[in-house]
Design a protein around this motif. Structure first.
Motif, short mmCIF file in Angstrom:
data_model
loop_
_atom_site.label_atom_id
_atom_site.label_comp_id
_atom_site.label_asym_id
_atom_site.label_seq_id
_atom_site.Cartn_x
_atom_site.Cartn_y
_atom_site.Cartn_z
N ARG A 50 27.58 -17.71 -28.84
CA ARG A 50 26.20 -17.23 -28.77
C ARG A 50 25.39 -18.27 -28.05
O ARG A 50 25.55 -19.47 -28.26
N LEU A 51 24.45 -17.79 -27.26
CA LEU A 51 23.56 -18.68 -26.54
C LEU A 51 22.15 -18.22 -26.85
O LEU A 51 21.79 -17.07 -26.58
N PHE A 52 21.36 -19.10 -27.45
CA PHE A 52 19.94 -18.80 -27.64
C PHE A 52 19.16 -19.73 -26.71
O PHE A 52 19.22 -20.95 -26.87
N VAL A 53 18.49 -19.16 -25.75
CA VAL A 53 17.73 -19.98 -24.81
C VAL A 53 16.33 -19.42 -24.69
O VAL A 53 16.11 -18.21 -24.81
N ASP A 54 15.37 -20.29 -24.47
CA ASP A 54 14.01 -19.83 -24.25
C ASP A 54 13.30 -20.83 -23.35
O ASP A 54 13.30 -22.03 -23.63
N PRO A 55 12.75 -20.33 -22.25
CA PRO A 55 12.12 -21.25 -21.31
C PRO A 55 10.68 -21.60 -21.68
O PRO A 55 10.00 -22.23 -20.91
N VAL A 56 10.27 -21.21 -22.87
CA VAL A 56 8.90 -21.50 -23.28
C VAL A 56 8.91 -22.56 -24.37
O VAL A 56 9.94 -22.90 -24.93
N SER A 57 7.77 -23.07 -24.68
CA SER A 57 7.62 -24.01 -25.78
C SER A 57 8.07 -23.36 -27.07
O SER A 57 7.79 -22.18 -27.33
N ALA A 58 8.76 -24.14 -27.89
CA ALA A 58 9.25 -23.61 -29.16
C ALA A 58 8.10 -23.22 -30.07
O ALA A 58 8.28 -22.49 -31.04
N ARG A 59 6.92 -23.68 -29.74
CA ARG A 59 5.77 -23.35 -30.59
C ARG A 59 5.48 -21.85 -30.56
O ARG A 59 5.12 -21.26 -31.56
N GLN A 60 5.68 -21.25 -29.36
CA GLN A 60 5.40 -19.81 -29.25
C GLN A 60 6.67 -18.96 -29.34
O GLN A 60 6.59 -17.74 -29.24
N SER A 61 7.82 -19.58 -29.48
CA SER A 61 9.06 -18.84 -29.29
C SER A 61 9.56 -18.18 -30.57
O SER A 61 9.88 -18.85 -31.55
N PRO A 62 9.71 -16.84 -30.53
CA PRO A 62 10.35 -16.16 -31.67
C PRO A 62 11.82 -16.56 -31.81
O PRO A 62 12.39 -16.46 -32.89
N PHE B 52 21.59 -10.89 -26.93
CA PHE B 52 21.53 -11.03 -28.38
C PHE B 52 22.61 -10.13 -28.96
O PHE B 52 22.55 -8.91 -28.82
N VAL B 53 23.59 -10.73 -29.58
CA VAL B 53 24.67 -9.95 -30.16
C VAL B 53 24.90 -10.40 -31.59
O VAL B 53 24.70 -11.56 -31.93
N ASP B 54 25.31 -9.46 -32.42
CA ASP B 54 25.64 -9.82 -33.80
C ASP B 54 26.70 -8.85 -34.31
O ASP B 54 26.52 -7.64 -34.22
N PRO B 55 27.81 -9.41 -34.78
CA PRO B 55 28.89 -8.54 -35.22
C PRO B 55 28.70 -8.03 -36.65
O PRO B 55 29.61 -7.45 -37.20
N VAL B 56 27.55 -8.26 -37.22
CA VAL B 56 27.33 -7.81 -38.59
C VAL B 56 26.34 -6.65 -38.60
O VAL B 56 25.71 -6.34 -37.60
N SER B 57 26.22 -6.02 -39.72
CA SER B 57 25.23 -4.96 -39.88
C SER B 57 23.84 -5.51 -39.63
O SER B 57 23.51 -6.63 -40.03
N ALA B 58 23.03 -4.72 -38.96
CA ALA B 58 21.67 -5.16 -38.65
C ALA B 58 20.85 -5.37 -39.92
O ALA B 58 19.82 -6.01 -39.90
#
Lengths: 259, 259
Positions: A50-62, B52-58
């Motif tokens: 899994r890769l979670f990337v966000d090019p924004v500040s973590a302050r605004q990042s969901p 965004f991937v997840d192998p579990v139930s949502a």
């Protein structure tokens, strides 16, 4: 411990059992301006990544908010906090980067700056963005694929990577972390430190200015974890500095030294 | 509208301007047992892509929770809800899949089941997991890379893909969505429907049993969106069914027909 201003931060983890980590971004909330150019975390679950990337500040990042609450169980983690040196601030320039080779995913993050590194990319790996880092990663993947017909042993991979890494390193600072879900490689040009831990883990949190990592309260006597970071994160452990040009490989939570 | 029991669901979106979408998974909460084998959403931001991937139930997934709240702005989206037919339930078997070719990311999701599809994979694309779907995707990427030296026009890609798709389709059901951030391709074996929308968008939500998609309240007169799904999602629009063996390509929110 404060990071060096203007640098990116690397954090890698290698463990012998899926380790329950929680990242939090408390530091970001206070100093989002300083590392406003994005962050990313890649982790393996078996062969999957899994890769979670966000090019924004973590302050605004969901995404940062989710990672903060996600109980990550992984044996191989690579995290990166970006201060842009080359390349626009954009999703395609946000570390870690990922490619597939020999039926394995490879995750790569780089700290440093390569000047005039423009190798011939004639094979199956091309940068999508415009960073020196992704270019170097694509070149490493290309050269690995030329050196080995299929997935070699960790020892052979380490030998090949050590030879290859010297190339981009001649163009500047080439601290990087690389994993294929089997091992974690760490190459040092200037700043990389590691520590090996066993049960019972220190109760102290890993904490730098930006990222806090809580180890699970429950570990077993056989658990082993190696942590690699730009700068040591704790004062009460014996962090080892890697030297310029040194490539370390970690397997099952321990550094594996050449035979 | 109810989906066909035991099938996976595909949902694709192609728009001429980054479109603000919110996915919600209300259906999952009630029927998590039925689609317990994972879900995934891939979307492009310029040349960059997020998966965004997840192998579990949502129902238990923090990723689903985050997607529900994330204001996605994208011109190219591919979503998939999995009911496993081939391959274990694991992260590496969760759609969509992603590879890089010619310096672009490619995102692929498949609905159906291919029997005895075991092509020779001799080039740079190998499956990490063990699904028929990822195997077919790797083969498509391999054959595209053999047919074109660099990124061809959308028209040429469409011609090549139409010829290639017939191969796996002889082995079973091969409904798929594919995007490189420039266009959205949809290949039909059995069930795929699309609709083209312009300003003002219907106030009705897109809703099937599993996923609800809210279009942004604010659209401009020039906005165009095409939506491709396994089964029509609304009753008050003219959904077009694709025929067996038909490959459609969508650019800038419209289907582009052959010249």
């Amino acid at each position: 411990m404060r990071h060096t201003p203007g640098m990116c931060q690397l954090l890698g983890l290698n463990a012998n059992t899926p380790t329950d980590l929680v990242f939090s971004f408390t530091g970001f909330a206070h100093r989002a301006q300083e590392h406003k150019d994005g962050f990313g975390i890649g982790f393996f679950e078996g062969a999957g990544a899994r890769l979670f990337v966000d090019p924004v500040s973590a302050r605004q990042s969901p995404v940062a908010e989710m990672i903060r609450r996600y109980p990550i169980h992984s044996r191989h983690i690579i995290a990166h906090i970006r201060k842009a040196t080359q390349g626009r601030v954009a999703l395609e320039n946000t570390h870690p980067f990922m490619r597939e080779l020999w039926g394995r995913y490879w995750v790569f993050a780089h700290n440093g700056n390569l000047v005039d590194f423009a190798p011939k990319l004639h094979a199956a790996f091309r940068p999508v963005g415009d960073t020196d880092s992704e270019r170097a990663f694509c070149w490493l993947m290309q050269e690995l694929s030329k050196n080995h017909a299929s997935l070699p042993s960790v020892e052979h991979l380490t030998q090949t990577l050590a030879e290859l890494a010297a190339g981009p390193a001649r163009h500047g600072t080439f601290n990087f972390l690389l994993s294929n879900g089997e091992a974690l490689w760490a190459h040092c040009s200037t700043h990389l430190h590691y520590v090996e831990r066993g049960h019972p883990f220190p109760t102290a949190q890993l904490q730098d200015a930006d990222v806090t990592v809580d180890f699970a309260a429950h570990t077993t006597p056989t658990d082993r974890v190696a942590v690699v970071v730009t700068q040591p994160l704790t004062c009460n452990e014996s962090w080892q500095a890697l030297g310029p040009g040194e490539l370390a490989v970690f397997v099952d939570g321990r550094r594996r030294l050449p035979p």
